[in-house]
Design an enzyme around this catalytic site. Structure first.
Site, short mmCIF file in Angstrom:
data_model
loop_
_atom_site.label_atom_id
_atom_site.label_comp_id
_atom_site.label_asym_id
_atom_site.label_seq_id
_atom_site.Cartn_x
_atom_site.Cartn_y
_atom_site.Cartn_z
N ARG A 262 35.89 41.56 4.23
CA ARG A 262 35.11 42.80 4.27
C ARG A 262 35.94 43.91 4.89
O ARG A 262 36.60 43.72 5.90
CB ARG A 262 33.82 42.60 5.06
CG ARG A 262 32.92 41.54 4.43
CD ARG A 262 31.59 41.41 5.11
NE ARG A 262 30.83 40.31 4.51
CZ ARG A 262 29.61 39.92 4.92
NH1 ARG A 262 29.02 40.54 5.93
NH2 ARG A 262 29.00 38.92 4.32
N ARG A 277 33.45 41.08 14.59
CA ARG A 277 33.50 41.84 13.34
C ARG A 277 34.94 41.84 12.83
O ARG A 277 35.78 42.57 13.32
CB ARG A 277 33.01 43.27 13.58
CG ARG A 277 32.57 44.00 12.31
CD ARG A 277 32.00 45.36 12.66
NE ARG A 277 30.82 45.24 13.49
CZ ARG A 277 29.58 45.02 13.05
NH1 ARG A 277 29.38 44.88 11.75
NH2 ARG A 277 28.57 44.94 13.88
N GLU A 349 23.33 38.77 15.66
CA GLU A 349 23.05 38.16 14.35
C GLU A 349 24.10 37.10 14.01
O GLU A 349 25.30 37.32 14.16
CB GLU A 349 23.06 39.24 13.27
CG GLU A 349 22.83 38.69 11.86
CD GLU A 349 23.27 39.65 10.78
OE1 GLU A 349 23.62 39.15 9.69
OE2 GLU A 349 23.29 40.87 11.01
N SER A 352 21.67 35.83 8.08
CA SER A 352 20.69 36.69 7.44
C SER A 352 20.24 35.98 6.17
O SER A 352 21.07 35.68 5.30
CB SER A 352 21.32 38.04 7.11
OG SER A 352 20.36 38.97 6.68
N ARG A 391 31.16 33.36 14.23
CA ARG A 391 30.15 33.73 15.22
C ARG A 391 29.54 32.49 15.88
O ARG A 391 29.14 32.54 17.04
CB ARG A 391 29.08 34.61 14.58
CG ARG A 391 29.61 35.97 14.18
CD ARG A 391 28.52 36.99 13.93
NE ARG A 391 29.09 38.30 13.61
CZ ARG A 391 28.40 39.42 13.56
NH1 ARG A 391 27.08 39.40 13.80
NH2 ARG A 391 28.98 40.58 13.27
#
Length: 427
Positions: A262, A277, A349, A352, A391
């Site tokens: 990403r 991130r 988070e 999701s 994560r």
């Protein structure tokens, strides 16, 4: 992708639903564009019908040896050929314009999605697991990883740039263990089929799940025109593209452990230190393809599968129902799972899970058909993280740390670590 017929039939309902996303009314413009498309199509059909009729008259005139009449009719047919080309071009242009407009509009929120503009208005559904009381100030993952000498951000920057990390030794093994543990859990206990998919995809695949045309800046593109996948959701979901699935074969439940890439185009200044991130990370993805009437129950089931990973690792978490303004573009309803990070003293988070309804299926032309029926209908697609490996590694480091800087290995992972029970700084 939205059904223009549904928008024509209930423009007020469409605008009311899209307003929950914080967007202005757009049904009138879409219906007007569709009217132009339909008018061009009608002109084409009328002209084509007239041309066909004239062709028959030409045959009749020639049969009567009325060459003058035949020549007159042939001249009119020639003129109609040019008109047909114009009408066809107009119809194609309006069709492309309408498709592009519809493809940029996010999914409509489900009726039970709460209103709200951002994450501050999400609703907490449940909390699971007790937060550990530390007798010392817990460290963040990057301090722990660098303390071991096994998490190297400088090396990542040297090799690639910011938002890349090099891990070594037992931390690298722990990352691998987490991915394998997740895959084993989802395939043996939740019925997901392990799948190996391409990490590079074409435009049609990126379009099918909604990354294109609106979110191209969030992706990396190769000089050969491929897109690096931001998540395995993209290739896994597209396995149903341009396919009619026998409903007796549904649901499809697919999982894959892949690197994800990403650009983090909108993340300037956010989580600049550590592994929260990254431009490249690993994730176990869950994808389901279902009959429309089954997707709500499948959504709960998928979320439960993702939660089970955290339960087995004994990591505290909470599950949130996202408000309309905080959902991803393709989702009609989303549950976020947030793991407790004591080093940050907050939930973050880690998964999701989204029900996309038929929004992606319309883009992909993914349909199903009941046995013995001729009629088809669009499937529903769902996707979720089961979980983000990096994560989860962060959560293990921060929740299982000891005062001396060592980190205990969760019991569920010890078989994947060769029986190792603790990570300590190398002597």
């Amino acid at each position: 992708m939205h059904d223009i017929k549904a928008i024509r039939d209930n423009p007020a309902g469409f605008d009311a639903a899209i307003a929950r996303r914080g967007l202005g009314a757009m049904a009138e413009g879409l219906v007007a564009l569709d009217a132009k498309r339909r008018a061009a199509q009608a002109e084409f059909d009328t002209t084509q019908a007239r041309r066909n009729a004239l062709s028959k008259e030409i045959g009749a005139a020639k049969a009567k040896k009325d060459e003058a009449r035949a020549s007159e009719l042939m001249a009119e047919v020639a003129a109609l050929k040019d008109a047909l080309a114009r009408h066809e071009a107009d119809q194609a242009a309006f069709e492309a314009e309408l498709k592009d407009a519809l493809s940029r509009i996010p999914n409509l929120p489900a009726d039970d999605v709460p209103p709200g503009k951002d994450e501050s208005e999400n609703q907490e559904l449940r909390r699971v697991g007790a937060q550990k009381n530390f007798s010392f100030k817990p460290k963040e993952h990057f301090d722990l990883g660098e303390g071991f000498g096994l998490m190297d951000f400088n090396a990542g920057t040297k090799l690639a740039g910011a938002r890349f990390t090099v891990m070594r030794g037992q931390l690298a093994r722990l990352s691998r263990a987490l991915g394998q543990f997740m895959l084993d859990l989802h395939t043996t206990e939740f019925g997901y089929s392990e799948t190996i998919v391409p990490l590079l995809v074409n435009d049609d695949t990126a379009y099918g799940t909604g990354q294109l045309p609106k979110f191209g800046d969030d992706l990396f593109r190769t000089t050969a025109g491929y897109w690096l996948i931001p998540t395995a959701e993209v290739p896994l979901t597209n396995l149903a593209r341009d396919t009619i699935i026998d409903e007796s074969q549904l649901p499809w439940r697919l999982t894959a452990l892949t690197p994800c890439f990403r650009s983090e185009a909108g993340a300037a200044g956010r989580d600049t230190r550590g592994m929260i991130r990254q431009h490249q990370f690993e994730k176990v993805e869950l994808v389901s393809i279902t009959r429309p009437e089954d997707s709500a129950a499948e959504h709960d089931r998928m979320t439960g599968a993702a939660e089970e990973v955290l339960k087995r690792l004994e990591l505290p978490f909470r599950t949130m129902l996202l408000c309309a303004g905080d959902m991803g573009s393709g989702a009609r309803k989303t549950f976020d799972i947030e793991v407790w990070l004591p080093g940050q003293d907050r939930y973050r988070e880690i998964s999701s899970c989204s029900n996309c309804g038929d929004w992606q299926a319309r883009r992909m032309n993914a349909r199903c058909r009941a046995p013995g029926e001729k009629q088809t209908r669009f499937v529903h697609t769902l996707n979720g993280s089961g979980l983000a490996v990096g994560r989860t590694l962060i959560a293990v480091l921060e929740n299982y740390q000891e005062a001396d800087g060592s980190v205990n290995i969760p019991a569920a992972l010890q078989p994947y670590m060769g029986g190792l029970k603790k990570i300590e700084k190398a002597a």
